[in-house]
Design a protein around this motif. Structure first.
Motif, PDB file in Angstrom:
ATOM      1  N   ILE A  25       0.858  -1.194   0.000  1.00  0.00           N
ATOM      2  CA  ILE A  25       0.000   0.000   0.000  1.00  0.00           C
ATOM      3  C   ILE A  25       0.890   1.237   0.000  1.00  0.00           C
ATOM      4  O   ILE A  25       2.091   1.156   0.281  1.00  0.00           O
ATOM      5  CB  ILE A  25      -0.951   0.040   1.225  1.00  0.00           C
ATOM      6  N   ASP A  26       0.308   2.394  -0.311  1.00  0.00           N
ATOM      7  CA  ASP A  26       1.018   3.668  -0.232  1.00  0.00           C
ATOM      8  C   ASP A  26       0.693   4.315   1.104  1.00  0.00           C
ATOM      9  O   ASP A  26      -0.476   4.458   1.461  1.00  0.00           O
ATOM     10  CB  ASP A  26       0.587   4.598  -1.358  1.00  0.00           C
ATOM     11  N   VAL A  27       1.725   4.717   1.852  1.00  0.00           N
ATOM     12  CA  VAL A  27       1.541   5.383   3.141  1.00  0.00           C
ATOM     13  C   VAL A  27       2.008   6.830   2.986  1.00  0.00           C
ATOM     14  O   VAL A  27       3.164   7.087   2.661  1.00  0.00           O
ATOM     15  CB  VAL A  27       2.331   4.675   4.258  1.00  0.00           C
ATOM     16  N   LYS A  28       1.090   7.782   3.206  1.00  0.00           N
ATOM     17  CA  LYS A  28       1.415   9.199   3.079  1.00  0.00           C
ATOM     18  C   LYS A  28       1.794   9.745   4.453  1.00  0.00           C
ATOM     19  O   LYS A  28       0.993   9.730   5.383  1.00  0.00           O
ATOM     20  CB  LYS A  28       0.215   9.969   2.517  1.00  0.00           C
ATOM     21  N   MET A  29       3.027  10.224   4.559  1.00  0.00           N
ATOM     22  CA  MET A  29       3.537  10.777   5.811  1.00  0.00           C
ATOM     23  C   MET A  29       2.989  12.187   6.027  1.00  0.00           C
ATOM     24  O   MET A  29       2.374  12.761   5.137  1.00  0.00           O
ATOM     25  CB  MET A  29       5.065  10.819   5.780  1.00  0.00           C
ATOM     26  N   THR A  30       3.234  12.762   7.208  1.00  0.00           N
ATOM     27  CA  THR A  30       2.700  14.086   7.539  1.00  0.00           C
ATOM     28  C   THR A  30       3.310  15.194   6.684  1.00  0.00           C
ATOM     29  O   THR A  30       2.693  16.229   6.504  1.00  0.00           O
ATOM     30  CB  THR A  30       2.926  14.420   9.024  1.00  0.00           C
ATOM     31  N   ASP A  31       4.521  14.983   6.158  1.00  0.00           N
ATOM     32  CA  ASP A  31       5.145  16.012   5.320  1.00  0.00           C
ATOM     33  C   ASP A  31       4.777  15.873   3.847  1.00  0.00           C
ATOM     34  O   ASP A  31       5.256  16.629   3.016  1.00  0.00           O
ATOM     35  CB  ASP A  31       6.662  16.004   5.499  1.00  0.00           C
ATOM     36  N   GLY A  32       3.928  14.892   3.509  1.00  0.00           N
ATOM     37  CA  GLY A  32       3.458  14.718   2.141  1.00  0.00           C
ATOM     38  C   GLY A  32       4.181  13.659   1.341  1.00  0.00           C
ATOM     39  O   GLY A  32       3.738  13.313   0.249  1.00  0.00           O
ATOM     40  N   THR A  33       5.298  13.157   1.851  1.00  0.00           N
ATOM     41  CA  THR A  33       5.994  12.097   1.126  1.00  0.00           C
ATOM     42  C   THR A  33       5.181  10.810   1.173  1.00  0.00           C
ATOM     43  O   THR A  33       4.445  10.556   2.126  1.00  0.00           O
ATOM     44  CB  THR A  33       7.401  11.841   1.704  1.00  0.00           C
ATOM     45  N   VAL A  34       5.332   9.994   0.142  1.00  0.00           N
ATOM     46  CA  VAL A  34       4.601   8.736   0.048  1.00  0.00           C
ATOM     47  C   VAL A  34       5.614   7.598   0.067  1.00  0.00           C
ATOM     48  O   VAL A  34       6.582   7.602  -0.682  1.00  0.00           O
ATOM     49  CB  VAL A  34       3.745   8.685  -1.236  1.00  0.00           C
ATOM     50  N   VAL A  35       5.378   6.622   0.938  1.00  0.00           N
ATOM     51  CA  VAL A  35       6.252   5.472   1.085  1.00  0.00           C
ATOM     52  C   VAL A  35       5.430   4.216   0.832  1.00  0.00           C
ATOM     53  O   VAL A  35       4.301   4.111   1.314  1.00  0.00           O
ATOM     54  CB  VAL A  35       6.847   5.419   2.516  1.00  0.00           C
ATOM     55  N   GLN A  36       5.980   3.273   0.083  1.00  0.00           N
ATOM     56  CA  GLN A  36       5.285   2.012  -0.134  1.00  0.00           C
ATOM     57  C   GLN A  36       5.688   1.037   0.961  1.00  0.00           C
ATOM     58  O   GLN A  36       6.865   0.865   1.246  1.00  0.00           O
ATOM     59  CB  GLN A  36       5.612   1.438  -1.496  1.00  0.00           C
ATOM     60  N   MET A  37       4.679   0.414   1.588  1.00  0.00           N
ATOM     61  CA  MET A  37       4.910  -0.560   2.656  1.00  0.00           C
ATOM     62  C   MET A  37       3.994  -1.752   2.458  1.00  0.00           C
ATOM     63  O   MET A  37       2.946  -1.638   1.844  1.00  0.00           O
ATOM     64  CB  MET A  37       4.609   0.063   4.018  1.00  0.00           C
ATOM     65  N   ARG A  38       4.389  -2.863   3.018  1.00  0.00           N
ATOM     66  CA  ARG A  38       3.534  -4.044   2.999  1.00  0.00           C
ATOM     67  C   ARG A  38       2.648  -4.008   4.235  1.00  0.00           C
ATOM     68  O   ARG A  38       3.091  -3.662   5.318  1.00  0.00           O
ATOM     69  CB  ARG A  38       4.374  -5.315   2.969  1.00  0.00           C
ATOM     70  N   SER A  39       1.357  -4.339   4.051  1.00  0.00           N
ATOM     71  CA  SER A  39       0.394  -4.233   5.137  1.00  0.00           C
ATOM     72  C   SER A  39      -0.808  -5.123   4.885  1.00  0.00           C
ATOM     73  O   SER A  39      -1.009  -5.629   3.780  1.00  0.00           O
ATOM     74  CB  SER A  39      -0.068  -2.782   5.259  1.00  0.00           C
ATOM     75  N   THR A  40      -1.618  -5.303   5.910  1.00  0.00           N
ATOM     76  CA  THR A  40      -2.893  -6.000   5.762  1.00  0.00           C
ATOM     77  C   THR A  40      -4.033  -5.000   5.618  1.00  0.00           C
ATOM     78  O   THR A  40      -5.182  -5.388   5.499  1.00  0.00           O
ATOM     79  CB  THR A  40      -3.168  -6.908   6.981  1.00  0.00           C
ATOM     80  N   TYR A  41      -3.726  -3.703   5.627  1.00  0.00           N
ATOM     81  CA  TYR A  41      -4.722  -2.640   5.514  1.00  0.00           C
ATOM     82  C   TYR A  41      -5.284  -2.589   4.094  1.00  0.00           C
ATOM     83  O   TYR A  41      -4.532  -2.569   3.119  1.00  0.00           O
ATOM     84  CB  TYR A  41      -4.090  -1.293   5.862  1.00  0.00           C
ATOM     85  N   GLY A  42      -6.580  -2.509   3.953  1.00  0.00           N
ATOM     86  CA  GLY A  42      -7.228  -2.294   2.660  1.00  0.00           C
ATOM     87  C   GLY A  42      -6.900  -3.343   1.626  1.00  0.00           C
ATOM     88  O   GLY A  42      -6.785  -4.528   1.933  1.00  0.00           O
ATOM     89  N   LYS A  43      -6.753  -2.877   0.379  1.00  0.00           N
ATOM     90  CA  LYS A  43      -6.445  -3.757  -0.753  1.00  0.00           C
ATOM     91  C   LYS A  43      -5.158  -3.306  -1.404  1.00  0.00           C
ATOM     92  O   LYS A  43      -4.647  -2.218  -1.122  1.00  0.00           O
ATOM     93  CB  LYS A  43      -7.588  -3.696  -1.771  1.00  0.00           C
ATOM     94  N   GLU A  44      -4.628  -4.099  -2.298  1.00  0.00           N
ATOM     95  CA  GLU A  44      -3.416  -3.775  -3.051  1.00  0.00           C
ATOM     96  C   GLU A  44      -3.557  -2.400  -3.694  1.00  0.00           C
ATOM     97  O   GLU A  44      -4.542  -2.116  -4.364  1.00  0.00           O
ATOM     98  CB  GLU A  44      -3.184  -4.823  -4.132  1.00  0.00           C
ATOM     99  N   GLY A  45      -2.582  -1.502  -3.441  1.00  0.00           N
ATOM    100  CA  GLY A  45      -2.579  -0.182  -4.055  1.00  0.00           C
ATOM    101  C   GLY A  45      -3.361   0.882  -3.297  1.00  0.00           C
ATOM    102  O   GLY A  45      -3.356   2.037  -3.707  1.00  0.00           O
TER     103      GLY A  45
END
Length: 73
Positions: free
Chosen positions: A12-32
């Motif tokens: 999934i894409d994780v958006k940090m507080t400063d606006g940067t986006v980091v891809q991480m593996r998670s069980t949250y939501g669906k792919e992407g």
């Protein structure tokens, strides 16, 4: 062991507080999917050094400091 017991683990894409986006593996939501964080290592005092002061609600911090003042706090 039971089959299909564990949730799907995907990227999934994780958006940090400063606006940067980091891809991480998670069980949250669906792919992407995207997850926006309110608090992350860039903004939380535990990781940034804690430049904020403790608020003494009801004198609890003062009581603690007085109780243990001889121990080098």
């Amino acid at each position: 062991m039971k089959k299909n017991l564990h949730p799907e683990y995907h990227v999934i894409d994780v958006k940090m507080t400063d606006g940067t986006v980091v891809q991480m593996r998670s069980t949250y939501g669906k792919e992407g999917d995207s997850l926006a964080l309110d608090i992350d290592p860039l903004s939380h005092p535990a990781w940034t050094g804690g430049s904020t002061r403790l608020m003494d609600t009801g004198g609890r911090v003062s009581k603690f400091k007085k109780k243990y003042e001889g121990l080098g706090f």
